[in-house]
Design an enzyme around this catalytic site. Structure first.
Site, PDB file in Angstrom:
ATOM      1  N   ARG A  51     -55.070 -77.593 -18.727  1.00  0.00           N
ATOM      2  CA  ARG A  51     -53.907 -77.168 -17.926  1.00  0.00           C
ATOM      3  C   ARG A  51     -54.257 -75.896 -17.156  1.00  0.00           C
ATOM      4  O   ARG A  51     -53.924 -75.744 -15.997  1.00  0.00           O
ATOM      5  CB  ARG A  51     -52.675 -76.952 -18.814  1.00  0.00           C
ATOM      6  N   TYR A 103     -39.021 -82.179   4.916  1.00  0.00           N
ATOM      7  CA  TYR A 103     -38.966 -83.384   4.080  1.00  0.00           C
ATOM      8  C   TYR A 103     -37.700 -83.333   3.210  1.00  0.00           C
ATOM      9  O   TYR A 103     -37.363 -82.267   2.675  1.00  0.00           O
ATOM     10  CB  TYR A 103     -40.244 -83.450   3.228  1.00  0.00           C
ATOM     11  N   ASP A 175     -46.085 -75.658   5.357  1.00  0.00           N
ATOM     12  CA  ASP A 175     -46.384 -76.979   4.823  1.00  0.00           C
ATOM     13  C   ASP A 175     -47.191 -77.701   5.908  1.00  0.00           C
ATOM     14  O   ASP A 175     -46.656 -78.086   6.949  1.00  0.00           O
ATOM     15  CB  ASP A 175     -45.069 -77.707   4.510  1.00  0.00           C
ATOM     16  N   LYS A 200     -50.739 -87.413   1.066  1.00  0.00           N
ATOM     17  CA  LYS A 200     -50.730 -87.923   2.437  1.00  0.00           C
ATOM     18  C   LYS A 200     -52.149 -87.936   3.032  1.00  0.00           C
ATOM     19  O   LYS A 200     -53.037 -88.507   2.455  1.00  0.00           O
ATOM     20  CB  LYS A 200     -49.735 -87.105   3.256  1.00  0.00           C
TER      21      LYS A 200
HETATM   22  O1  P1T Z   1     -44.220 -86.534  -2.403  1.00  0.00           O
HETATM   23  P1  P1T Z   1     -44.850 -85.242  -2.766  1.00  0.00           P
HETATM   24  O2  P1T Z   1     -46.324 -85.335  -2.976  1.00  0.00           O
HETATM   25  O3  P1T Z   1     -44.132 -84.546  -3.893  1.00  0.00           O
HETATM   26  O4  P1T Z   1     -44.716 -84.281  -1.484  1.00  0.00           O
HETATM   27  C1  P1T Z   1     -43.506 -83.844  -0.973  1.00  0.00           C
HETATM   28  C2  P1T Z   1     -43.649 -83.584   0.497  1.00  0.00           C
HETATM   29  C3  P1T Z   1     -43.798 -82.284   0.952  1.00  0.00           C
HETATM   30  N1  P1T Z   1     -43.946 -81.993   2.255  1.00  0.00           N
HETATM   31  C4  P1T Z   1     -43.954 -82.965   3.187  1.00  0.00           C
HETATM   32  C5  P1T Z   1     -44.108 -82.604   4.629  1.00  0.00           C
HETATM   33  C6  P1T Z   1     -43.821 -84.298   2.811  1.00  0.00           C
HETATM   34  O5  P1T Z   1     -43.846 -85.231   3.758  1.00  0.00           O
HETATM   35  C7  P1T Z   1     -43.650 -84.623   1.438  1.00  0.00           C
HETATM   36  C8  P1T Z   1     -43.444 -86.018   0.974  1.00  0.00           C
HETATM   37  N2  P1T Z   1     -42.996 -86.881   1.991  1.00  0.00           N
HETATM   38  C9  P1T Z   1     -42.746 -88.212   1.861  1.00  0.00           C
HETATM   39  C10 P1T Z   1     -42.853 -88.889   0.700  1.00  0.00           C
HETATM   40  C11 P1T Z   1     -42.298 -88.880   3.092  1.00  0.00           C
HETATM   41  O6  P1T Z   1     -42.332 -90.126   3.173  1.00  0.00           O
HETATM   42  O7  P1T Z   1     -41.947 -88.171   4.043  1.00  0.00           O
END
Ligand code: P1T
Length: 386
Positions: A51, A103, A175, A200
């Site tokens: 961890r 998001y 972000d 992504k």
């Molecule tokens: O899904 P996660 O790995 O927890 O990430 C969140 C997140 C944070 N910032 C941005 C710009 C994002 O697009 C996302 C997650 N977005 C999607 C799942 C979506 O389809 O837009």
């Protein structure tokens, strides 16, 4: 950790990944061990407990830091885990300024998790940078933005907003999920922290959920390291390996994502039944000049509004065959989704309306399939709606 000056194409393949000293394995070993032997109590060799630190995760963290031009990288079990871990640097009574288009899950963190803990967020359209200045109060402790934004693909001027934040002693978090470090390096423009959903483009193959933070701020890095271990929202070594593997092709993937998305955005802009195309690479996009100044390419995401409200959009999405109707983005495969019903449903309808996320908005993640096949799919789905 010194900032590495090799090109991004080289860093994506090598940063943080020296051949393994025990077997000279060229590819990073997946070290699944949760714990590490100590010669004497309290004297670990290098790692103690997975961890707090793990060799495979450390390689990923070093690679991400190098790509973003930062000194310290931190990997998490999701983008949301990275976000919330960072937000734990705040205390009750603190205030955050966030870009208005984020998001849906990030909005939910601010609205439904942070707010009950006594941290208020003001959402502002940062295209007008004076709005950021106006929103700062004596309690403001953090400025947060996505650029390009999800799902409207607005751009905010990182350099200008970083200067405003810096003037008030506030960290700016960007972000960078939609751009990836191949297209935009926020730390070089003055941001304090870069955040990623590595789910992504960074991983790029839609088979891992992960997140990351990168910073060169020593005090903040120390705090994030503490919180990463204390909260424990860390990724598995297997997932770290997969993201490292995905990263090796990030530069070539991003070049193709940009090429195909630019091509499709231009064709969609002239297509019957399409009211507006949001793609910062189009000269008609309001932030096109900023895109050229701030980004090395407009990215692989397009959003568009169809004529006639929610029904045509639903039918369009259901008619697609190569674009898969699914949440998420940034993978080799093309995806399409409906923000108001899917990724941004956690934002109240009146807030969505104010921000400009209409019920006819459709979001495309342009993958690496043949661009003519993708166009044929879009054209056929548009024709089926008319
Ligand atoms: O899904 P996660 O790995 O927890 O990430 C969140 C997140 C944070 N910032 C941005 C710009 C994002 O697009 C996302 C997650 N977005 C999607 C799942 C979506 O389809 O837009």
């Amino acid at each position: 950790m010194a900032v590495d000056s090799r090109s991004l194409d080289t860093l994506a393949i090598h940063a943080g990944q020296e051949p393994d000293p025990s077997h000279a394995a060229v590819m990073q070993p997946i070290v699944l061990s949760s714990t590490f032997a100590q010669a004497e109590p309290g004297v670990p060799k290098r790692f103690e407990y997975s961890r707090s630190g793990n060799p495979t995760r450390e390689a990923l963290e070093a690679c991400l830091a190098a790509l973003e031009g930062g000194r310290h990288g931190f990997a998490f079990g999701s983008g949301s885990a990275a976000t919330l871990t960072l937000l734990h640097t705040l205390r009750p009574g603190d205030h955050v300024i966030s870009g208005d288009d984020v998001y849906g899950g990030t909005f939910r963190l601010f609205d439904k998790v942070l707010k009950p803990m006594g941290v208020e967020t003001t959402f502002v359209d940062m295209r007008e940078v004076t709005r950021v200045e106006q929103a700062i109060t004596a309690k403001t402790r953090l400025v947060w933005m996505e650029t390009p934004t999800n799902p409207l693909l607005k751009l905010f001027d990182i350099r200008k907003i970083a200067a405003i934040a810096k003037g008030k002693g506030l960290p700016l978090v960007v972000d960078n999920t939609f751009a990836s470090p191949m297209l935009q390096r926020p730390l070089e423009l003055g941001a304090t922290v870069v955040m990623h959903s590595t789910t992504k483009y960074i991983n790029g193959h839609s088979d891992v959920v992960g997140g990351a933070l990168v910073t060169s701020d020593e005090t903040l890095a120390e705090r994030i390291r503490f919180l990463q271990n204390a909260i424990g929202a860390v990724p598995s070594p297997m997932d770290c390996y997969l993201v490292l593997r995905g990263l090796k092709t990030l530069p070539v993937r991003m070049r193709q994502h940009v090429k195909s998305a630019s091509d499709l955005a231009a064709r969609l802009a002239g297509a019957k039944g399409v009211r507006v195309v949001h793609y910062p690479g189009l000269p008609s996009h309001p932030d096109h000049a900023l895109c050229q100044a701030q980004m090395a390419g407009a990215g692989g995401m397009i959003s568009l509004e169809l004529d006639g409200g929610i029904e045509p959009s639903r039918r369009f999405l259901s008619a697609l065959r190569i674009f898969t109707l699914a949440e998420s983005l940034g993978g080799v495969e093309s995806l399409a989704e409906h923000p108001a019903i899917m990724t941004h449903a956690s934002i109240p309808p009146e807030v969505r309306r104010r921000v400009g996320i209409s019920d006819s908005l459709v979001r495309l993640s342009v993958g690496l399939e043949d661009v003519e096949d993708l166009w044929n799919d879009l054209e056929r789905a548009l024709a089926s709606v008319r």
